[in-house]
Structures are given as C-alpha cells and as structure tokens.
Design a protein around this motif. Structure first.
Motif, short mmCIF file in Angstrom:
data_model
loop_
_atom_site.label_atom_id
_atom_site.label_comp_id
_atom_site.label_asym_id
_atom_site.label_seq_id
_atom_site.Cartn_x
_atom_site.Cartn_y
_atom_site.Cartn_z
N GLU A 1 42.45 31.92 38.70
CA GLU A 1 43.86 31.17 38.89
C GLU A 1 44.60 31.04 37.67
O GLU A 1 44.45 30.16 36.73
CB GLU A 1 43.46 29.63 39.34
CG GLU A 1 44.56 28.93 39.80
CD GLU A 1 45.38 29.47 40.80
OE1 GLU A 1 46.44 29.75 40.55
OE2 GLU A 1 44.69 29.77 41.85
N PHE A 2 45.37 32.22 37.20
CA PHE A 2 46.09 32.27 36.10
C PHE A 2 47.18 33.25 36.20
O PHE A 2 47.19 34.30 37.24
CB PHE A 2 45.38 32.70 34.88
CG PHE A 2 44.33 33.80 35.13
CD1 PHE A 2 44.62 34.98 35.31
CD2 PHE A 2 42.85 33.44 35.28
CE1 PHE A 2 43.67 35.93 35.61
CE2 PHE A 2 41.97 34.47 35.47
CZ PHE A 2 42.48 35.84 35.85
N VAL A 3 48.33 33.15 35.49
CA VAL A 3 49.43 34.16 35.38
C VAL A 3 48.88 35.33 34.79
O VAL A 3 48.22 35.17 33.90
CB VAL A 3 50.64 33.62 34.55
CG1 VAL A 3 51.64 34.56 34.45
CG2 VAL A 3 51.29 32.25 35.28
N ARG A 4 49.13 36.33 35.45
CA ARG A 4 48.77 37.75 34.80
C ARG A 4 49.80 38.48 33.92
O ARG A 4 50.81 38.68 34.47
CB ARG A 4 48.08 38.76 35.97
CG ARG A 4 47.05 38.08 36.68
CD ARG A 4 46.78 38.84 38.02
NE ARG A 4 47.80 38.51 38.79
CZ ARG A 4 48.03 39.19 40.25
NH1 ARG A 4 47.04 40.30 40.57
NH2 ARG A 4 48.85 38.97 40.87
N VAL A 5 49.70 38.85 32.77
CA VAL A 5 50.45 39.78 31.93
C VAL A 5 49.75 40.89 31.84
O VAL A 5 48.81 41.05 31.23
CB VAL A 5 50.51 38.95 30.69
CG1 VAL A 5 51.74 39.36 29.74
CG2 VAL A 5 51.00 37.38 31.07
N MET A 6 50.80 42.01 31.89
CA MET A 6 50.07 43.30 31.73
C MET A 6 51.13 44.42 31.52
O MET A 6 52.31 43.98 31.79
CB MET A 6 49.20 43.59 32.78
CG MET A 6 50.06 43.71 34.18
SD MET A 6 48.71 44.03 35.68
CE MET A 6 48.18 42.49 35.65
N SER A 7 50.93 45.29 31.40
CA SER A 7 51.74 46.59 31.26
C SER A 7 52.21 46.95 32.71
O SER A 7 51.61 46.63 33.61
CB SER A 7 51.17 47.61 30.47
OG SER A 7 50.26 48.51 31.33
N LEU A 8 53.49 47.88 32.54
CA LEU A 8 53.86 48.52 33.66
C LEU A 8 52.86 49.31 34.49
O LEU A 8 52.83 49.39 35.71
CB LEU A 8 55.27 49.04 33.55
CG LEU A 8 56.51 48.10 33.60
CD1 LEU A 8 56.39 47.14 32.33
CD2 LEU A 8 57.73 48.83 33.61
N HIS A 9 52.11 50.11 33.68
CA HIS A 9 51.19 51.01 34.19
C HIS A 9 50.24 50.40 34.86
O HIS A 9 49.70 50.94 36.05
CB HIS A 9 50.73 51.88 33.17
CG HIS A 9 51.75 52.95 33.03
ND1 HIS A 9 52.35 53.17 31.75
CD2 HIS A 9 51.53 54.27 33.23
CE1 HIS A 9 52.99 54.24 31.63
NE2 HIS A 9 52.55 54.96 32.60
N LYS A 10 49.78 49.20 34.34
CA LYS A 10 48.71 48.25 35.00
C LYS A 10 48.77 47.84 36.41
O LYS A 10 47.95 47.50 36.96
CB LYS A 10 48.27 47.44 33.98
CG LYS A 10 46.88 46.71 34.03
CD LYS A 10 45.75 47.68 33.76
CE LYS A 10 44.41 46.88 33.54
NZ LYS A 10 43.25 47.92 33.46
N SER A 11 50.05 47.61 36.58
CA SER A 11 50.50 46.76 37.87
C SER A 11 50.08 47.99 39.05
O SER A 11 50.20 47.46 40.03
CB SER A 11 51.73 46.48 37.93
OG SER A 11 52.71 47.89 37.95
N LYS A 12 50.04 48.95 38.85
CA LYS A 12 49.78 50.01 40.20
C LYS A 12 48.71 49.46 41.04
O LYS A 12 47.69 49.10 40.30
CB LYS A 12 49.19 51.34 39.45
CG LYS A 12 49.33 52.46 40.69
CD LYS A 12 50.81 53.09 40.96
CE LYS A 12 50.64 54.17 41.68
NZ LYS A 12 50.16 55.35 41.04
N GLY A 13 49.11 49.21 42.26
CA GLY A 13 48.12 48.76 43.46
C GLY A 13 48.03 47.25 43.45
O GLY A 13 47.36 46.80 44.16
N LEU A 14 48.82 46.57 42.64
CA LEU A 14 48.94 44.99 42.81
C LEU A 14 50.06 44.63 43.62
O LEU A 14 51.06 45.41 43.87
CB LEU A 14 49.02 44.44 41.27
CG LEU A 14 47.80 44.76 40.32
CD1 LEU A 14 47.88 44.28 39.31
CD2 LEU A 14 46.21 44.40 40.91
N THR A 15 49.84 43.37 44.04
CA THR A 15 51.03 42.59 44.78
C THR A 15 50.92 41.41 44.24
O THR A 15 49.97 40.78 44.10
CB THR A 15 50.65 42.83 46.26
OG1 THR A 15 50.74 44.17 46.78
CG2 THR A 15 51.70 42.22 47.10
#
Length: 649
Positions: free
Chosen positions: A528-542
């Motif tokens: 239960e938290f905001v996720r902060v990451m790179s653009l590359h890391k977002s692959k496969g997420l929604t």
C-alpha cells in the motif's frame, strides 16, 4: 470454466488455432496474457501432458501471475505446466546436466548494476582489470563488449550467435573468461549462451524435444542467442511467440524490434494474429500513444493502437513548472491530492522518472507529506559505498575464499583499483596454484614476498580486523552492525534484511536473501504505497494514475550527440518506444510534466539539454515527444495554474 467461455474474435483465434509457428503482435493492454492463458487451458482440456508445455515469461512476477491464473481456471494439470523466465530455465538445465561443473565454472553471480553506462560495484573491479589488459577501450566500451558477449556476440538480428568475428572481441572474450574462471564467478547474462552451446552441441539431450508446446512472451526483448535457444527447445513441437516491436526497449543488451519483425522470415510457415485494441487505457491515452509511436512508422497510414469502444476518455494533463524544485513540489502535492482528495489509494499511483535523482526528490517530498511511498530502482540497493562495503563483508564472512568480494575489497578505496599489484598477486596464484586468500596470508606473515603488494596486505589486515568483530553475532546484531539504522546508503539493504527477519537463522541465509534481491529485482506484488521507478521498470505494470515527470530533452529522450547519426536515430526511436510504454500504463489518469529551469550542476549530472548561458541556473527544453502526442493531447499548462484549478471549488 471451459477454455473458450466468453472468447470471441482474435482472442479466440489465438487460443484455438493449431497453426505453428504462431506469431501474435500484441500492443499494450490488448489482452495478450489473457489469450495465452486460455490457449494453455485449451491444450490441457484436450489432454495435453502439462509437463510438456513450456511458457517463457520476461519476469518472475509475470510467471507467478500466469501460474496463479491458470490455477484459478480450475484446469487439471495447470500446476505442472513449466512456467518461468528463460534465465531460470537455463540455470536449472545447466545444473541438472552439471554443465557448469564440467566446464570448471562456478555459478556465483557478479553483483553489479550500471551507472553512466559502466558496470559498478563488483563489475567495476572486473572492468578495471580488463582495462589493465589493454586495447579494449574505456569502461563504457568494455561494458558494451560484455553485453555483446552475453548475447553470444550476435549484435544484429542477422548475425548467428557464436564465437566473435572481430579479433579485438576474441581477445576480449579470452581475457573476460580468464578473469571469470580465476575468480570462480559468472555473469548472470552468460546463462543463456552457455545453455545454447550445450543444446546446440548435444543434439541428443532430452531438452531438444522435451516440449510439445513452447509459448514465449515479450519476444521482442530477446536477443538473437535467446531466440536461437527457443528454436532448439521447440524444434519438435509448436511455437507461439507474443510481442510488440513498438515495446522493444532493451537495445543495450542487443534485443531489437527486428527480432519479432524478422520472425516470419526465419520461420517461413508463420501464422500471424494481431491484437491492437487497447482494453486497458482510456481512449485519449490510446489516441496520443498511437500518434506518438506512429512517428516510428511514417510510411504507415493506419493506426497502430486502437481504443476499445466504450472505454472512458480518461484524464490527461501536460504541465510545465518554472524550475525543477517547483516540479518536485508541484507533482508531489498533486500526488498527495490524488490520495487525500480524490480517494486514490497510494498503491494505485505510479511515478515514472527518467532519472533516479528526480525520483528520489519526489519520493522524499512525499514522505515528508505523510504519503506512503517506495522507490524501485535496480541499482539503489548497492549504489552507496557503505552498502557495497556491507555486502562485501557479509559475503566474506560467509565465504572467506570468495574471490570476487576479496578483489573488490582490495581495490575499492583506490582510484586505480590497485590493478598493478593485484595483477602480480593473481599471476603468483596462477603460477603456484594457491588461492588469493592463502597468498595474502603468506604475504602478511612474511613467508612470501611479491613486489609492490604492501597496500594489498594492509587492506587484507584491515579486512581480518573488521571480520573478527562480526564473527559470532546473531542475525539481528549482524544486520545492525552491517546496515545500521539511520544510514541512508544502507536503507534498502536494511529493509530487505529486516523483512521477516525471524525466518533467518544465520549469515548464509541473510546473504542469500540480499543476493536474490540485488540480482533478481522484482516489483512486490502487493504493497500500500506509491511506486516510484524508472520508465524501463514499468514494463508489464498497470496503474490507475501514472505520473511522468522530467520530460525534457536529454532525459526524455536521452541523447548522445557524440554518437554517429545512424546510432542517434536508433536511440531516438527506442526512446520513443520507451515513452510509449510509459504512457500506456494508466487506466484512468495520466500526468506528464516538465520544468523550464534547473541547477546547472544537476542538469549536467542527469544529462539534460540546456541552453547556452552562464550562472547556476540554466534553461531546459520540453521533450520533443510532447509535440508528437498529436491533436487529441491537451494543451500544455503552466503547473501553477494547473494546481490552482485543482484547488478551485
């Protein structure tokens, strides 16, 4: 539930067809995973032996999700389908056949990450020694050669994986493999080339012909060696490859969009199906994403991605702030507003940044505002020297003979990594057959003399003194000693170590947990938290809300003005694909942000394109990709005005 319940159109065709090979071109959010799941369900319902079905996913999370969804369908045998990443499959196969042992290789992974396009931590020691060998270029060039080695030197889709053709590459491979053999270690990326050589040179092995059906997701992200390995596994069965050339974002490891484009040429009987109706994203997001990616296909006249009829328009905002500090403050406040005023859960918000420094600033500001947040950057666990030191000490506490950790310790405090003295130490070890640790013991007690090595001996004595203070500590005390509370550099390692700490009974188990975390980073499935990451890391997420700050030239897209024109064009096209992936993560709200000014030092550090001028503050330029979002994109707004509209009654 029957495999075809509710299936229609292309989705049903993908699940039902027996055509092979089958290539599925599937845009973001078009339901490819759903179609693959139903295809496996059909096979099992029709009597297929589940042990002879292999489904290859790009991440461990994707593998777990597919396993869970198959189980939820209630199809008998689904738990026996082989599902996993290609690397995990290769490691299992190489271990089962004792291939690595027969080659004198030890599957101890080199723990590394990249910064400024160079390997860091244990990889930095490797680079230093390779550069000492001479003729291979600087750190960046050596890093590129290592990636090519991991791709079995097939840099292009047209090249056949195998021994490198270039003489310098051949010399580099000899030096690299010699280093790895001596240090009893492996590059994680070596697993697939090693597995490819094994199945290619051993045609009678059970893996060739072990599967009746091979299904591969994210095929566009495989390099040529991985593609050839898949072909050998599937040579006696059917093959399904699923992917999207417009989501190919791993050129640095020699994955190219041509991999899936050229699949039909390499497999002449290929049957194609296309999924291009985006079920995930609001219609406005689909429209701007399609307009963006069509800049990579100027010859095309029709849409690449289509909206699903009946989907809402969604909310899209493009904003710019006066400076980077205002952007951090403004976007952090907007995220807090989404949580506290709009009712979004923190877990429903995804922040994608082109540089970690920007992500860290937003993360820290959100914490100050009381919003639950975590950052997920692959390298952050070991980017600090104190974290690296802690990991090294734990490694040597568990195994005092670990040669990679010892190499790092002996040189990490020196700008030269003490490559000269260490080379003499290594030559002595190779000549006499003693281990580096045994040689250092002999040097320390004076029974052996090797010129120019006193600094190595001094570092080794320091190591012994430090390890003596760690021996015999409980796991809890060991964690506090190595990664103390309050040390920001060690915060990620400490958080990982403390997770279910009671399950850890000794230092070996603690090291295994930390090694898994840093070598196989994955997004947590819940939190239960905001996720902060790179653009590359977002692959496969929604995510319901996606925020993309830092959209300025030099960051989005990244630029290398010193590269040849053809390389610059290839990088630009991939950066456009990366931005396309990022904007298509959202299901409800998309916010794209930039700033007009930033500190000169920060601009230089992150690689922003700045206008000429003097002073501490420099002007930046909004990303060209914003103009490529097309006529349905909203007009860019001043961030302060955008914030004021949210506060209006």
């Amino acid at each position: 539930m029957s495999w075809d319940d509710g299936l229609t159109g292309t989705t049903r065709a993908i699940a039902a067809t027996d055509e092979s090979p089958l290539r599925v071109i599937a845009g973001p959010g078009t339901g490819k995973s759903f179609a693959l799941k139903r295809r496996v369900a059909r096979l099992l319902e029709h009597g297929q032996d589940p042990h002879r079905v292999l489904a290859v996913t790009f991440t461990r999370n994707a593998a777990r999700t597919l396993v869970d969804e198959l189980r939820d369908l209630g199809v008998p045998g689904s738990e026996s389908v082989r599902v996993g990443t290609l690397h995990s499959f290769c490691f299992s196969m190489l271990s089962r056949h004792e291939v690595l042992a027969s080659l004198g290789r030890v599957p101890r992974p080199i723990v590394s990450f990249e910064s400024s396009r160079c390997l860091q931590f244990e990889g930095a020691a490797l680079l230093a020694d390779l550069r000492r060998a001479g003729g291979f270029g600087a750190g960046r060039e050596c890093t590129r050669r290592i990636h090519a080695f991991e791709a079995a030197w097939a840099r292009l889709e047209s090249e056949t994986p195998g021994w490198p053709a270039d003489p310098t590459d051949r010399q580099f491979q000899v030096a690299l493999e010699s280093w790895l053999h001596f240090h009893k270690a492996m590059l994680i990326g070596e697993l697939v080339p090693q597995a490819l050589r094994f199945v290619r040179n051993n045609p009678a092995t059970q893996e060739r012909g072990a599967f009746d059906h091979v299904l591969v997701d994210e095929y566009q992200d495989l390099n040529r060696a991985e593609q050839d390995f898949i072909d050998l596994l599937a040579e006696n069965g059917t093959t399904v490859v699923v992917g999207d050339p417009d989501q190919s974002i791993y050129r640095f490891r020699y994955a190219n969009p041509e991999g899936i484009d050229e699949f039909g040429r390499r497999h002449p009987a290929t049957h194609d199906e296309i999924l291009n109706e985006c079920r995930r994203c609001p219609t406005t997001v689909v429209s701007i994403a399609d307009h963006l990616i069509r800049q990579n296909h100027l010859e095309s006249t029709g849409p690449t991605l289509q909206p699903m009829p009946g989907n809402p328009a969604g909310e899209v905002s493009i904003v710019q702030w006066p400076d980077i500090n205002s952007e951090v403050e403004g976007m952090s406040e907007a995220i807090r507003w989404f949580v506290e005023d709009r009712g979004y859960r923190p877990a429903e918000i995804l922040v994608l940044t082109p540089r970690r420094l920007l992500g860290y600033r937003i993360r820290n500001r959100l914490r100050e505002a009381g919003v639950a947040v975590h950052s997920f950057y692959h390298e952050e666990a070991l980017e600090g020297r104190s974290a690296q030191r802690a990991y090294c000490l734990l490694t040597l506490l568990v195994n005092p003979e670990d040669r990679v950790a010892l190499r790092w310790w002996l040189g990490e405090d020196s700008g030269t990594w003490r490559v000269g003295p260490y080379e003499r130490l290594r030559q002595y070890c190779e000549r006499t057959g003693v281990t580096p640790r045994a040689a250092l013991v002999a040097l320390a007690d004076g029974s052996v003399v090797i010129p120019s090595t006193p600094a190595l001996v001094a570092r080794y004595r320091e190591l012994l003194a430090t390890l003596s203070g760690l021996e015999g500590l409980s796991v809890a005390d060991l964690i506090d000693a190595l990664v103390p509370d309050g040390d920001d550099d060690c915060s990620v390692l400490r958080e990982t170590a403390l997770l279910n700490r009671d399950e850890l009974t000794n230092a070996t188990e603690l090291l295994d947990r930390l090694r898994t975390h840093v070598t196989q980073p994955e997004m947590p499935e819940q939190g239960e938290f905001v996720r902060v990451m790179s653009l590359h890391k977002s692959k496969g997420l929604t995510s319901k809300v996606v925020v993309i700050p830092g959209c300025i030239e030099g960051l989005v897209p990244f630029r290398d003005d010193a590269a040849p024109a053809a390389e610059q064009d290839a990088v630009l096209r991939e950066q456009r694909r990366l931005f396309y992936v990022a904007v298509t993560r959202c299901t409800e709200v998309l916010v794209v942000s930039s700033s007009l000014q930033m500190d000169r030092a920060l601009a230089k550090k992150v690689g922003a394109v700045i206008q000429r001028g003097r002073g501490w503050v420099v002007r930046t330029v909004a990303s060209r990709f914003l103009d490529e979002l097309g006529p349905e994109a909203p007009t860019a707004m001043d961030g302060r005005r955008w914030a004021a509209t949210r506060r209006a009654p």
